[in-house]
Scaffold this motif. Structure first.
Motif, PDB file in Angstrom:
ATOM      1  N   TYR A 320      43.755  47.819  37.686  1.00 14.15           N
ATOM      2  CA  TYR A 320      44.164  46.960  38.778  1.00 14.15           C
ATOM      3  C   TYR A 320      43.433  45.677  38.657  1.00 14.15           C
ATOM      4  O   TYR A 320      44.126  44.629  38.943  1.00 14.15           O
ATOM      5  N   ALA A 321      42.258  45.622  38.147  1.00 15.13           N
ATOM      6  CA  ALA A 321      41.401  44.354  38.152  1.00 15.13           C
ATOM      7  C   ALA A 321      42.142  43.602  36.916  1.00 15.13           C
ATOM      8  O   ALA A 321      42.209  42.368  37.236  1.00 15.13           O
ATOM      9  N   ALA A 322      42.418  44.355  35.896  1.00 13.22           N
ATOM     10  CA  ALA A 322      43.066  43.425  34.615  1.00 13.22           C
ATOM     11  C   ALA A 322      44.373  42.723  35.119  1.00 13.22           C
ATOM     12  O   ALA A 322      44.658  41.834  34.716  1.00 13.22           O
ATOM     13  N   ALA A 323      45.059  43.291  36.226  1.00 14.19           N
ATOM     14  CA  ALA A 323      46.475  42.941  36.305  1.00 14.19           C
ATOM     15  C   ALA A 323      46.124  41.893  37.552  1.00 14.19           C
ATOM     16  O   ALA A 323      47.300  41.178  37.988  1.00 14.19           O
ATOM     17  N   ASN A 324      44.948  41.943  38.408  1.00 20.07           N
ATOM     18  CA  ASN A 324      44.887  41.246  39.780  1.00 20.07           C
ATOM     19  C   ASN A 324      43.335  40.665  39.831  1.00 20.07           C
ATOM     20  O   ASN A 324      42.750  40.818  40.803  1.00 20.07           O
ATOM     21  N   PRO A 325      43.333  39.540  38.729  1.00 21.35           N
ATOM     22  CA  PRO A 325      41.886  39.270  38.854  1.00 21.35           C
ATOM     23  C   PRO A 325      41.824  37.889  40.085  1.00 21.35           C
ATOM     24  O   PRO A 325      42.613  37.526  40.310  1.00 21.35           O
ATOM     25  N   GLY A 326      40.688  37.917  40.618  1.00 19.59           N
ATOM     26  CA  GLY A 326      40.593  37.078  41.594  1.00 19.59           C
ATOM     27  C   GLY A 326      39.076  36.482  41.905  1.00 19.59           C
ATOM     28  O   GLY A 326      38.133  37.035  41.362  1.00 19.59           O
ATOM     29  N   PRO A 327      39.087  35.262  42.356  1.00 12.49           N
ATOM     30  CA  PRO A 327      37.502  34.790  42.542  1.00 12.49           C
ATOM     31  C   PRO A 327      36.991  35.532  43.768  1.00 12.49           C
ATOM     32  O   PRO A 327      37.454  36.289  44.295  1.00 12.49           O
ATOM     33  N   CYS A 328      35.636  35.166  43.922  1.00 10.06           N
ATOM     34  CA  CYS A 328      34.685  35.807  44.466  1.00 10.06           C
ATOM     35  C   CYS A 328      34.632  34.730  45.880  1.00 10.06           C
ATOM     36  O   CYS A 328      33.572  33.947  46.069  1.00 10.06           O
ATOM     37  N   LEU A 329      35.594  34.633  46.637  1.00 11.04           N
ATOM     38  CA  LEU A 329      35.745  33.855  47.905  1.00 11.04           C
ATOM     39  C   LEU A 329      34.676  34.145  49.114  1.00 11.04           C
ATOM     40  O   LEU A 329      34.562  35.476  49.448  1.00 11.04           O
TER      41      LEU A 329
END
Length: 723
Positions: A320-329
């Motif tokens: 999931y992380a590989a497909a949906n990486p995101g910033p640490c907001l």
């Protein structure tokens, strides 16, 4: 002596080196916070900074492996004597003011470093003992420094004085075979052994250009006045998350639960939101790293980082992380507005560290540049250094900064005081400076405003009680400029980059010279706060007035005198080419141009020349480029003096057309004519409302009248000689 005792070494009564475990420095000299770092005689590295009480001192350390093998122990013994013992006053009397009985920590380090240069030269010459050096060898070394190396006079002076000190210490503390012969310049003086004198030092430091300094100051003020609240809110949220991580990792292993973390991850997946992880670079060039994301998630869920790493290894979360990486907001709101729009999107956990660093850098730029303080003086400021002024509310408020000065700080015997002396007169602070100080106080809490442990937590055992260093601030200014220019490019803010000078660093040591340059020349519009430069001359000068040795006063005089000399030189050249001058002070201007040419030739290189020029009332001439005129300053005739405190320079923003000090050159008349034509073109364009167009035409008519009057009244050198 046959018996080698600690007392003997402490008193400098023996000619043999101490044991390898003997302290290099007197323990009483070592800073309390640096006791554990104090070196022993046999250590491969001697950190000299442990005896400096100047908070911004650099981490000077001598690495003994740099000395040639055969000479290392001889110079180590001499360096230990230098570090431990003062010279007798007889040496100071004989050698002059350059030979202090005891040196500062940085000067001791520099002296040993100068000995290293000599030791390497000796090794290349095959000289294996200090005592084997002859006078001819010393003369050859001097020629090597002056002719082959081409070193500046000040550098050669320092190196030769260092050898004088080696002679003094080796003669008193080293065995005969390791004693340096007396250099010839001890008896004869240094002058004949140095390159020709030239105007060096702070006066020759290049000022930062208006375009560069203007951009740097504008963006520094934006950070402090517009962005600071958002950055601090994000920083506080980051600190809250870090505290949750520390609390979680302090719990016994049996009390650790994965449930909050699993619920957080399950909710992300259920809602299709990105999982904080490594992502692409943002506009600052910063990347979100896996470690930062791990800490961020651990803080959100109150889970130890090791547990976060373990859970995220599960195939479900990895895919999931590989497909949906995101910033640490961080989720803190961005309220600061730049031209009616938020200056930034959501601030991230990792990015806020960079923004906080730039905020502190911005405070430094504002304080350093707008006060004229030396870099070490700024870095040595403490919380509470700028108290609120006392007095009735209706009274004008004048903020004063109290702190220490380090340059020239000496005790009653003339020896350097590394912790400086409290300055008798405070530095005057304008509101922008006060705002920056209050911001730093809110961050630091107590102690130094630029405390290294607050603003850079690396190597806490070495940085306790110290501030950020000059080199660190120079590097941070460079990073700040890079961030700003990336931000400008990413946000399409055309024309707002901080222009870079080719091959020049924005070293904070250049700020004082730059401030003096801008105050003297006041380039309207190119530098933020340009309207205040006229007032800042009085403010800054008054802040330094009680101590004539403070360089900003001399720099102001130097830049003002250079401006006057350059302008009068241009006028003289124009008059020689047959051009003319008009106005009530025309004849005075012609005489001033001739007088300056005969005395200075358009060149003012030293503060002595500057004082001589400014002391001559006939040469007090200032060009007002905005009003297209020259002011031949005479306070008794000046209309700008009415209603203001007496000053040694005119208030060029208050020039009046009827003033008896005014003169105009042909070049000014040409500029007036060109400006008149430009105003008429704008007025006749049809693009402006009629009232505005009428005002532009009226202003153009006024300019035309001034041009006509100039052409009718102008006189030339030939006219003056005929009368």
């Amino acid at each position: 002596m046959t018996e080698l005792t600690a007392a003997g070494w402490d008193q400098g009564l023996v000619f043999t080196p101490p044991p390898v475990d003997y302290p290099v420095f007197d323990p009483a000299e070592v800073r309390e916070q640096a006791k554990a770092l104090a070196p022993r005689y046999g250590d491969p590295v001697w950190p000299f900074h442990v005896i400096s009480k100047n908070p911004s001192s650099t981490g000077d350390a001598m690495h003994w492996n740099r000395f040639p093998d055969g000479l290392r122990e001889q110079f180590r013994h001499a360096a230990w004597a230098l570090a431990r013992f003062p010279l007798d006053e007889v040496y100071q009397v004989r050698h002059g003011s350059a030979m202090r009985t005891r040196l500062s920590a940085s000067r001791r380090f520099k002296t040993v470093n100068e000995w290293l240069k000599f030791a390497l030269w000796m090794d290349r010459r095959g000289i294996g003992k200090i005592g084997a050096v002859t006078v001819d060898d010393l003369l050859d070394y001097d020629r090597y420094l002056v002719k082959e190396q081409g070193l500046a006079r000040s550098t050669c002076t320092s190196l030769l004085v260092g050898l004088s000190r080696l002679h003094a210490y080796s003669s008193k503390f080293l065995p005969k075979e390791h004693r340096l012969i007396e250099p010839p310049w001890v008896e004869e003086g240094l002058d004949d052994y140095l390159p020709a004198a030239s105007a060096l030092g702070e006066n020759s430091t290049a000022p930062i250009t208006p375009e560069t300094m203007g951009g740097l100051l504008i963006w520094a003020m934006r950070f402090v006045e517009l962005f600071a609240d958002d950055i601090l809110a994000a920083w506080n949220e980051r600190e809250r998350l870090l505290e949750r991580v520390r609390t979680a990792e302090a719990r016994p292993a049996g009390e650790v639960t994965k449930e909050p973390l699993r619920r957080y991850l399950d909710q992300l997946i259920a809602e299709g939101r990105p999982l904080p992880r490594m992502a692409s670079a943002d506009v600052t060039g910063l990347k979100w790293d896996v470690g930062g994301a791990t800490t961020f998630i651990a803080g959100l869920t109150g889970t130890p980082r090791a547990t976060v790493i373990s859970v995220l290894r599960a195939p479900r979360f990895r895919s999931y992380a590989a497909a949906n990486p995101g910033p640490c907001l961080l989720g803190t709101p961005v309220k600061g507005m730049l031209d009616g729009r938020p200056w930034h999107q959501d601030i991230t956990f990792t990015e806020v560290v960079t923004l906080m660093r730039h905020l502190v850098t911005s405070c430094f730029v504002i304080i350093s540049y707008l006060t004229g303080m030396r870099v070490g003086e700024v870095l040595g400021l403490e919380v509470g250094c700028c108290p609120d002024p006392q007095g009735p509310p209706e009274a004008p408020k004048r903020f004063l900064i109290r702190g220490r000065e380090f340059k020239g700080a000496r005790d009653e015997d003339g020896n350097h005081l590394s912790d400086g002396v409290v300055r008798e007169a405070g530095w005057v602070a304008i509101p922008q400076v006060v705002t920056a100080i209050r911001l730093l106080e809110s961050i630091a809490g107590e102690g130094l405003l630029f405390d290294a442990l607050v603003h850079d937590v690396r190597s806490p055992e070495q940085r306790s009680g110290r501030s950020l260093s000059t080199s660190t601030m120079a590097n941070r200014i460079e990073y700040f400029v890079k961030w700003v220019n990336n931000y400008v490019a990413a946000n399409g803010r055309v024309g707002e980059t901080i222009e870079r000078e080719e091959g020049e660093r924005l070293a904070p040591l250049r700020f004082r010279r730059t401030l003096a340059w801008h105050i003297a020349r006041r380039p309207g519009g190119l530098v933020a706060l340009a309207v205040q430069y006229g007032h800042m001359r009085t403010i800054v000068s008054a802040g330094y007035a009680s101590r004539s040795r403070d360089g900003i006063h001399h720099l102001l005089d130097l830049e003002t005198a250079r401006t006057v000399a350059e302008h009068l030189s241009d006028v003289h050249e124009a008059l020689e080419e047959g051009q003319g001058v008009s106005g009530p002070a025309a004849r005075r201007l012609i005489a001033s141009a001739k007088g300056q040419h005969e005395r200075f030739g358009g060149i003012v290189a030293t503060t002595r020349q500057a004082k001589a020029l400014l002391a001559d009332p006939t040469l007090n001439v200032f060009e007002n480029k905005k009003a297209y005129l020259t002011c031949n300053w005479d306070r008794s005739k000046a209309l700008c003096e009415i209603g203001r405190a007496k000053s040694d320079v005119p208030s060029l923003d208050r020039c009046q057309s009827s003033c008896a000090n005014i003169a105009r050159t042909d070049r000014h008349a040409e500029q007036l004519a060109a400006e008149s034509a430009s105003l008429r073109q704008q007025a006749d364009s049809g693009l402006l409302p009629e009232p505005i167009a009428d005002r532009l035409r009226a202003k153009a008519e006024t300019f035309d009248e001034l041009v006509t009057r100039h052409r009718a009244d102008r006189i030339t050198l030939a006219d003056r000689e005929e009368q």
